[in-house]
Design an enzyme around this catalytic site. Structure first.
Site, short mmCIF file in Angstrom:
data_model
loop_
_atom_site.label_atom_id
_atom_site.label_comp_id
_atom_site.label_asym_id
_atom_site.label_seq_id
_atom_site.Cartn_x
_atom_site.Cartn_y
_atom_site.Cartn_z
N ARG A 110 0.81 -1.23 0.00
CA ARG A 110 0.00 0.00 0.00
C ARG A 110 0.84 1.28 0.00
NH1 ARG A 110 -3.11 -3.07 3.79
NH2 ARG A 110 -4.87 -4.00 2.68
N LYS A 132 2.91 11.89 -11.22
CA LYS A 132 2.17 10.87 -11.99
C LYS A 132 3.04 9.64 -12.13
CE LYS A 132 -1.00 13.50 -14.90
NZ LYS A 132 -1.43 13.76 -16.29
N GLU A 174 9.51 18.34 -24.78
CA GLU A 174 8.73 18.74 -23.59
C GLU A 174 9.14 20.13 -23.13
OE1 GLU A 174 6.23 16.99 -22.56
OE2 GLU A 174 6.64 14.87 -22.94
N LYS A 212 6.74 23.43 -14.99
CA LYS A 212 5.86 22.28 -14.71
C LYS A 212 5.41 22.28 -13.25
CE LYS A 212 4.91 17.46 -14.84
NZ LYS A 212 5.10 16.13 -15.38
N GLU A 222 -5.15 17.24 -11.81
CA GLU A 222 -5.60 17.51 -13.17
C GLU A 222 -7.11 17.76 -13.28
OE1 GLU A 222 -3.27 15.41 -16.15
OE2 GLU A 222 -4.97 15.51 -17.49
N ARG A 226 -3.79 21.78 -14.76
CA ARG A 226 -2.77 20.79 -15.13
C ARG A 226 -2.98 20.25 -16.56
NH1 ARG A 226 0.25 16.13 -11.56
NH2 ARG A 226 1.62 15.49 -13.24
N ASN A 230 -0.93 18.82 -21.24
CA ASN A 230 -1.26 17.85 -22.28
C ASN A 230 -1.26 18.45 -23.68
OD1 ASN A 230 -1.60 15.78 -20.43
ND2 ASN A 230 -3.68 16.46 -19.98
N HIS A 233 -0.36 16.35 -26.61
CA HIS A 233 -0.37 14.96 -26.14
C HIS A 233 -1.61 14.19 -26.54
CE1 HIS A 233 3.16 16.11 -23.99
NE2 HIS A 233 3.27 14.95 -23.37
N HIS A 237 -0.06 11.19 -28.01
CA HIS A 237 -0.14 9.87 -27.38
C HIS A 237 -0.72 8.83 -28.34
CE1 HIS A 237 0.09 10.90 -22.81
NE2 HIS A 237 1.25 10.50 -23.28
N HIS A 254 8.69 9.16 -27.35
CA HIS A 254 7.60 9.99 -26.80
C HIS A 254 7.69 11.44 -27.31
CE1 HIS A 254 4.61 11.35 -23.92
NE2 HIS A 254 5.44 12.30 -23.53
N1 LIG Z 1 4.78 10.78 -15.29
C1 LIG Z 1 4.73 11.78 -16.13
O1 LIG Z 1 4.23 12.86 -15.79
C2 LIG Z 1 5.32 11.62 -17.49
C3 LIG Z 1 5.54 12.74 -18.28
C4 LIG Z 1 6.14 12.55 -19.50
C5 LIG Z 1 6.51 11.29 -19.93
N2 LIG Z 1 6.27 10.22 -19.14
C6 LIG Z 1 6.66 8.88 -19.56
O2 LIG Z 1 8.07 8.82 -19.69
C7 LIG Z 1 8.41 7.77 -20.58
C8 LIG Z 1 9.46 8.23 -21.52
O3 LIG Z 1 10.60 8.58 -20.78
P1 LIG Z 1 12.05 8.57 -21.44
O4 LIG Z 1 11.99 9.31 -22.69
O5 LIG Z 1 13.01 8.98 -20.38
O6 LIG Z 1 12.24 7.04 -21.84
P2 LIG Z 1 13.09 5.83 -21.24
O7 LIG Z 1 12.96 5.72 -19.79
O8 LIG Z 1 12.70 4.65 -22.06
O9 LIG Z 1 14.60 6.24 -21.57
C9 LIG Z 1 15.01 6.32 -22.89
C10 LIG Z 1 16.19 5.40 -23.20
O10 LIG Z 1 17.37 5.97 -22.66
C11 LIG Z 1 18.05 5.00 -21.84
N3 LIG Z 1 18.76 5.79 -20.85
C12 LIG Z 1 18.26 6.39 -19.75
N4 LIG Z 1 19.17 7.16 -19.17
C13 LIG Z 1 20.31 7.03 -19.89
C14 LIG Z 1 21.60 7.60 -19.80
N5 LIG Z 1 21.90 8.51 -18.87
N6 LIG Z 1 22.54 7.24 -20.72
C15 LIG Z 1 22.21 6.36 -21.71
N7 LIG Z 1 21.00 5.82 -21.87
C16 LIG Z 1 20.06 6.14 -20.96
C17 LIG Z 1 16.94 4.12 -21.36
O11 LIG Z 1 17.39 2.87 -20.95
C18 LIG Z 1 16.05 4.02 -22.59
O12 LIG Z 1 16.59 3.08 -23.48
C19 LIG Z 1 7.11 7.38 -21.27
O13 LIG Z 1 6.70 6.15 -20.75
C20 LIG Z 1 6.14 8.47 -20.89
O14 LIG Z 1 4.81 8.02 -20.82
C21 LIG Z 1 5.69 10.37 -17.93
ZN LIG Z 2 4.96 14.13 -22.54
#
Ligand SMILES: NC(=O)c1ccc[n+]([C@@H]2O[C@H](COP(=O)([O-])OP(=O)(O)OC[C@H]3O[C@@H](n4cnc5c(N)ncnc54)[C@H](O)[C@@H]3O)[C@@H](O)[C@H]2O)c1
Ligand SMILES: [Zn+2]
Length: 351
Positions: A110, A132, A174, A212, A222, A226, A230, A233, A237, A254
């Site tokens: 939990r 999130k 972003e 942000k 949201e 908030r 989006n 997005h 998305h 993304h």
């Molecule tokens: N929670 C939220 O508010 C929010 C907002 C925006 C995006 N997201 C989510 O975030 C995700 C995308 O995040 P992302 O773009 O970081 O993707 P990711 O976590 O897949 O990272 C991208 C790639 O880079 C690699 N990597 C990470 N750090 C590294 C480093 N320092 N050196 C070399 N390689 C490295 C990872 O292993 C991966 O292959 C999506 O799932 C999206 O939905 C969430």
């Molecule tokens: Zn995003």
């Protein structure tokens, strides 16, 4: 408290983290990495935060692993290593690790404490901040999740030195979004960057996070404001999900998907929220400077629009958009006539 956001910056933040973790006397400490952050980031983490961990938890890298199966494995790992309600999980990675690790922490017994150490630009300026957490459900992005702030987010641009260029660019989308929805002068400085390198973007990270957090503090769940985050997005998305499930098509990150989403939605804004055409052109020009165009066929457009109808933000079957009235002036809850969608794709494809 869910409406408090703690963020610390730079290499000295790791020393503070070490002190904080020690003072909190967690019963056990776990760190989650994916296959890349295990190779590129874990040693550096231990160098600057030499905390004793009970286990390093592993997941495969990539969005396709942001699912329940991975969570289940990690819940078992925690359980087998004796984690209890006073354990802590440190998420060291990009948005996949921070989203999924946050969700695993929020649901294990939990809810246990968690920290985010974002190692991609996207995770720094977006995913790791704002509470999130979540995972995908089949092709549908972020359908399952919880909103809860981590104990702290430790932001250090030095991780970006090993990040592939495409990933850096993905996070940059972003940052551009934060300028478009909230800060015209920030947009202007970003759009005049001629080259994307970790060094060039470094100084723009903190202002992006601040845009942000300002929004999230007002509206963590949201209900209203908030939603502006989006922008790009709703279509972005759907595009991301579509390309994720059509494995013969090129992979879209993304940020690459939402860059297209922002161009399409800028076009919609010229019809539905009074954005000047010249600004929609400026937005398109800026994004295509950094993000080469993707040709999206009519069949693909139809597939994307089908997914759009499943967006979790739809209410009673109505697709609501966040659009812009001007740069820095968002307009939420705009209903868009479906007939405009194909015109938006035409605008995107036109030179
Ligand atoms: N929670 C939220 O508010 C929010 C907002 C925006 C995006 N997201 C989510 O975030 C995700 C995308 O995040 P992302 O773009 O970081 O993707 P990711 O976590 O897949 O990272 C991208 C790639 O880079 C690699 N990597 C990470 N750090 C590294 C480093 N320092 N050196 C070399 N390689 C490295 C990872 O292993 C991966 O292959 C999506 O799932 C999206 O939905 C969430
Ligand atoms: Zn995003």
């Amino acid at each position: 408290m869910e409406n408090q956001i703690h963020i610390t910056y730079g290499i000295t933040a790791f020393e503070d983290l070490h002190i904080e973790l020690t003072e909190k006397q967690y019963s056990s400490v776990f760190i989650l990495v994916d296959s890349n952050t295990k190779s590129f980031c874990l040693d550096r983490f231990f160098k600057y935060c030499p905390i004793k961990v009970n286990a390093v938890l592993n997941m495969a890298a990539g969005e396709e692993n942001k699912n329940l199966k991975t969570c289940e494995k990690l819940w078992h790992d925690l359980s087998e290593h004796g984690a209890d309600r006073n354990s802590v999980l440190i998420n060291l990675g990009g948005g996949v690790v921070t989203d999924l690790g946050g969700f695993v922490a929020c649901t294990f017994k939990r809810g246990i404490d968690f920290y985010n150490i974002p190692t991609t630009l996207l995770a720094m300026v977006d995913a790791s901040v704002g509470g999130k957490t979540g995972i995908d459900l089949g092709p549908l992005k972020n359908q399952i999740g919880i909103i809860r702030e981590p104990e702290n987010v430790i932001v250090d641009a030095a991780w970006l030195n090993t990040l592939p260029y495409e990933e850096l660019r993905s996070g940059f989308a972003e940052m551009l979004k934060h300028g478009l929805i909230a800060n015209p002068s920030y947009w202007d400085s970003l759009k005049s960057l001629t080259q994307l390198t970790p060094q060039r973007v470094e100084n723009f990270i903190k202002p992006s996070i601040e845009e942000k957090t300002k929004v999230v503090l007002v509206d963590p769940h949201e209900k209203g404001l908030r939603k502006i985050l989006n922008f790009g997005h709703t279509l972005g998305h759907a595009i991301e999900s579509y390309y994720l499930t059509h494995t013969k098509k090129p992979r879209l990150l993304h940020g690459e998907a939402i860059a297209i989403g922002m161009i399409l939605e800028a076009y919609l804004a010229t019809h539905c929220s009074g954005l000047a055409k010249i600004l929609a052109e400026e937005i398109k020009k800026t994004f295509v400077t950094f993000f080469p165009k993707v040709i999206i066929s009519t069949t693909d457009q139809n597939g994307i629009l089908e997914l759009l109808r499943h967006d979790k933000k739809n209410k009673a079957g109505r697709i609501n958009f966040v659009l812009l009235k001007a740069i820095g002036v968002p307009h939420i809850d705009v209903e868009v006539p479906q007939a405009l969608f194909s015109k938006a794709f035409e605008f995107y494809h036109s030179t």
